[in-house]
Design a protein around this motif. Structure first.
Motif, PDB file in Angstrom:
ATOM      1  N   MET A 122     -32.775  21.281 -83.979  1.00  0.00           N
ATOM      2  CA  MET A 122     -32.250  20.091 -83.367  1.00  0.00           C
ATOM      3  C   MET A 122     -32.375  18.950 -84.373  1.00  0.00           C
ATOM      4  SD  MET A 122     -33.564  18.050 -79.929  1.00  0.00           S
ATOM      5  CE  MET A 122     -33.628  19.551 -79.020  1.00  0.00           C
ATOM      6  N   THR A 123     -31.349  18.202 -84.508  1.00  0.00           N
ATOM      7  CA  THR A 123     -31.355  17.070 -85.428  1.00  0.00           C
ATOM      8  C   THR A 123     -31.981  15.848 -84.764  1.00  0.00           C
ATOM      9  OG1 THR A 123     -29.208  16.233 -84.709  1.00  0.00           O
ATOM     10  CG2 THR A 123     -29.200  17.906 -86.483  1.00  0.00           C
ATOM     11  N   GLN A 124     -32.265  14.833 -85.568  1.00  0.00           N
ATOM     12  CA  GLN A 124     -32.763  13.573 -85.000  1.00  0.00           C
ATOM     13  C   GLN A 124     -31.743  12.999 -84.028  1.00  0.00           C
ATOM     14  OE1 GLN A 124     -33.787  10.946 -88.278  1.00  0.00           O
ATOM     15  NE2 GLN A 124     -35.933  11.078 -87.682  1.00  0.00           N
ATOM     16  N   GLU A 125     -30.482  13.111 -84.381  1.00  0.00           N
ATOM     17  CA  GLU A 125     -29.425  12.592 -83.517  1.00  0.00           C
ATOM     18  C   GLU A 125     -29.437  13.297 -82.164  1.00  0.00           C
ATOM     19  OE1 GLU A 125     -28.885  13.596 -86.704  1.00  0.00           O
ATOM     20  OE2 GLU A 125     -28.476  11.689 -87.664  1.00  0.00           O
ATOM     21  N   GLU A 126     -29.575  14.615 -82.183  1.00  0.00           N
ATOM     22  CA  GLU A 126     -29.599  15.389 -80.940  1.00  0.00           C
ATOM     23  C   GLU A 126     -30.839  15.048 -80.115  1.00  0.00           C
ATOM     24  OE1 GLU A 126     -27.204  19.380 -82.402  1.00  0.00           O
ATOM     25  OE2 GLU A 126     -29.363  19.195 -82.815  1.00  0.00           O
ATOM     26  N   PHE A 127     -31.989  14.929 -80.795  1.00  0.00           N
ATOM     27  CA  PHE A 127     -33.212  14.597 -80.078  1.00  0.00           C
ATOM     28  C   PHE A 127     -33.125  13.198 -79.483  1.00  0.00           C
ATOM     29  CE2 PHE A 127     -37.683  13.272 -79.698  1.00  0.00           C
ATOM     30  CZ  PHE A 127     -38.115  14.278 -78.850  1.00  0.00           C
ATOM     31  N   ALA A 128     -32.606  12.255 -80.254  1.00  0.00           N
ATOM     32  CA  ALA A 128     -32.448  10.881 -79.765  1.00  0.00           C
ATOM     33  C   ALA A 128     -31.554  10.869 -78.527  1.00  0.00           C
ATOM     34  CB  ALA A 128     -31.869   9.989 -80.857  1.00  0.00           C
ATOM     35  N   GLU A 161     -45.232  16.122 -88.326  1.00  0.00           N
ATOM     36  CA  GLU A 161     -45.036  17.478 -88.837  1.00  0.00           C
ATOM     37  C   GLU A 161     -44.819  18.452 -87.689  1.00  0.00           C
ATOM     38  OE1 GLU A 161     -48.366  18.417 -91.320  1.00  0.00           O
ATOM     39  OE2 GLU A 161     -47.989  16.721 -92.652  1.00  0.00           O
ATOM     40  N   TRP A 162     -45.604  18.300 -86.620  1.00  0.00           N
ATOM     41  CA  TRP A 162     -45.483  19.175 -85.453  1.00  0.00           C
ATOM     42  C   TRP A 162     -44.104  19.021 -84.820  1.00  0.00           C
ATOM     43  CZ3 TRP A 162     -45.548  17.599 -80.100  1.00  0.00           C
ATOM     44  CH2 TRP A 162     -45.660  18.635 -79.200  1.00  0.00           C
ATOM     45  N   LEU A 163     -43.640  17.781 -84.716  1.00  0.00           N
ATOM     46  CA  LEU A 163     -42.317  17.527 -84.150  1.00  0.00           C
ATOM     47  C   LEU A 163     -41.237  18.136 -85.032  1.00  0.00           C
ATOM     48  CD1 LEU A 163     -40.556  16.188 -82.021  1.00  0.00           C
ATOM     49  CD2 LEU A 163     -40.710  14.073 -83.313  1.00  0.00           C
ATOM     50  N   ASP A 164     -41.358  18.010 -86.347  1.00  0.00           N
ATOM     51  CA  ASP A 164     -40.391  18.619 -87.260  1.00  0.00           C
ATOM     52  C   ASP A 164     -40.324  20.127 -87.074  1.00  0.00           C
ATOM     53  OD1 ASP A 164     -39.779  16.151 -88.327  1.00  0.00           O
ATOM     54  OD2 ASP A 164     -41.063  16.390 -90.091  1.00  0.00           O
ATOM     55  N   VAL A 165     -41.497  20.762 -86.978  1.00  0.00           N
ATOM     56  CA  VAL A 165     -41.548  22.214 -86.790  1.00  0.00           C
ATOM     57  C   VAL A 165     -40.923  22.595 -85.454  1.00  0.00           C
ATOM     58  CG1 VAL A 165     -43.107  24.177 -86.402  1.00  0.00           C
ATOM     59  CG2 VAL A 165     -43.520  22.601 -88.302  1.00  0.00           C
ATOM     60  N   LEU A 166     -41.262  21.840 -84.404  1.00  0.00           N
ATOM     61  CA  LEU A 166     -40.731  22.129 -83.077  1.00  0.00           C
ATOM     62  C   LEU A 166     -39.212  21.994 -83.049  1.00  0.00           C
ATOM     63  CD1 LEU A 166     -41.810  22.861 -80.280  1.00  0.00           C
ATOM     64  CD2 LEU A 166     -41.803  20.435 -79.746  1.00  0.00           C
ATOM     65  N   LEU A 167     -38.704  20.944 -83.669  1.00  0.00           N
ATOM     66  CA  LEU A 167     -37.256  20.742 -83.712  1.00  0.00           C
ATOM     67  C   LEU A 167     -36.572  21.846 -84.523  1.00  0.00           C
ATOM     68  CD1 LEU A 167     -37.091  16.873 -84.204  1.00  0.00           C
ATOM     69  CD2 LEU A 167     -36.597  18.161 -82.120  1.00  0.00           C
ATOM     70  N   GLU A 168     -37.212  22.260 -85.603  1.00  0.00           N
ATOM     71  CA  GLU A 168     -36.673  23.336 -86.423  1.00  0.00           C
ATOM     72  C   GLU A 168     -36.634  24.649 -85.633  1.00  0.00           C
ATOM     73  OE1 GLU A 168     -38.289  25.672 -90.250  1.00  0.00           O
ATOM     74  OE2 GLU A 168     -38.036  23.509 -90.551  1.00  0.00           O
ATOM     75  N   GLN A 169     -37.699  24.944 -84.905  1.00  0.00           N
ATOM     76  CA  GLN A 169     -37.745  26.163 -84.096  1.00  0.00           C
ATOM     77  C   GLN A 169     -36.681  26.142 -83.013  1.00  0.00           C
ATOM     78  OE1 GLN A 169     -41.798  26.218 -82.714  1.00  0.00           O
ATOM     79  NE2 GLN A 169     -42.546  27.261 -84.551  1.00  0.00           N
ATOM     80  N   GLU A 170     -36.496  24.982 -82.400  1.00  0.00           N
ATOM     81  CA  GLU A 170     -35.485  24.866 -81.359  1.00  0.00           C
ATOM     82  C   GLU A 170     -34.086  25.054 -81.946  1.00  0.00           C
ATOM     83  OE1 GLU A 170     -34.156  21.500 -78.236  1.00  0.00           O
ATOM     84  OE2 GLU A 170     -36.274  22.060 -78.218  1.00  0.00           O
ATOM     85  N   ALA A 171     -33.867  24.518 -83.141  1.00  0.00           N
ATOM     86  CA  ALA A 171     -32.569  24.688 -83.805  1.00  0.00           C
ATOM     87  C   ALA A 171     -32.330  26.155 -84.156  1.00  0.00           C
ATOM     88  CB  ALA A 171     -32.504  23.830 -85.065  1.00  0.00           C
ATOM     89  N   GLU A 172     -33.379  26.829 -84.641  1.00  0.00           N
ATOM     90  CA  GLU A 172     -33.253  28.251 -84.959  1.00  0.00           C
ATOM     91  C   GLU A 172     -32.966  29.064 -83.711  1.00  0.00           C
ATOM     92  OE1 GLU A 172     -36.882  29.250 -86.959  1.00  0.00           O
ATOM     93  OE2 GLU A 172     -36.320  28.174 -88.790  1.00  0.00           O
ATOM     94  N   ALA A 173     -33.629  28.723 -82.610  1.00  0.00           N
ATOM     95  CA  ALA A 173     -33.406  29.439 -81.359  1.00  0.00           C
ATOM     96  C   ALA A 173     -31.982  29.212 -80.853  1.00  0.00           C
ATOM     97  CB  ALA A 173     -34.428  28.985 -80.305  1.00  0.00           C
ATOM     98  N   ALA A 174     -31.500  27.999 -81.008  1.00  0.00           N
ATOM     99  CA  ALA A 174     -30.126  27.701 -80.579  1.00  0.00           C
ATOM    100  C   ALA A 174     -29.126  28.458 -81.426  1.00  0.00           C
ATOM    101  CB  ALA A 174     -29.870  26.196 -80.659  1.00  0.00           C
ATOM    102  N   THR A 175     -29.397  28.535 -82.732  1.00  0.00           N
ATOM    103  CA  THR A 175     -28.510  29.282 -83.643  1.00  0.00           C
ATOM    104  C   THR A 175     -28.531  30.764 -83.291  1.00  0.00           C
ATOM    105  OG1 THR A 175     -28.894  27.682 -85.401  1.00  0.00           O
ATOM    106  CG2 THR A 175     -28.025  29.824 -86.044  1.00  0.00           C
TER     107      THR A 175
END
Length: 90
Positions: A1-7, A71-85
């Protein structure tokens, strides 16, 4: 998830996220609750312990907590993006 998507998910502008992250703007209670809901955590997980308010060394620890949370938020957003992909590849 990008910052834009999270925002968008929590109903703020990206500039608000950046300002809060860089300590140029305080987070409102509403922001904290929406963030906690979006991250599926308790709002208290986003806050430092109350006892730190009376501790002289607390600011240094808060900075470490903020960096860790970022850092935790970055990892969480990355995991969510990977799961979405991965979900889109089915």
């Amino acid at each position: 998830m990008t910052q834009e998507e999270f925002a968008r998910k929590i109903g703020v502008n990206v500039s608000t996220l950046v300002n809060i992250e860089n300590d140029r703007q305080g987070a409102t209670l509403s922001f904290l609750y929406r963030t906690a809901r979006a991250l599926a955590c308790d709002v208290t997980d986003l806050l430092p312990p109350v006892a730190d308010a009376f501790d002289e060394e607390a600011p240094a620890r808060h900075k470490q907590l903020e960096e860790g949370l970022g850092e935790w938020l970055d990892v969480l957003l990355e995991q969510e993006a990977e799961a979405a992909t991965a979900g889109g590849e089915r």
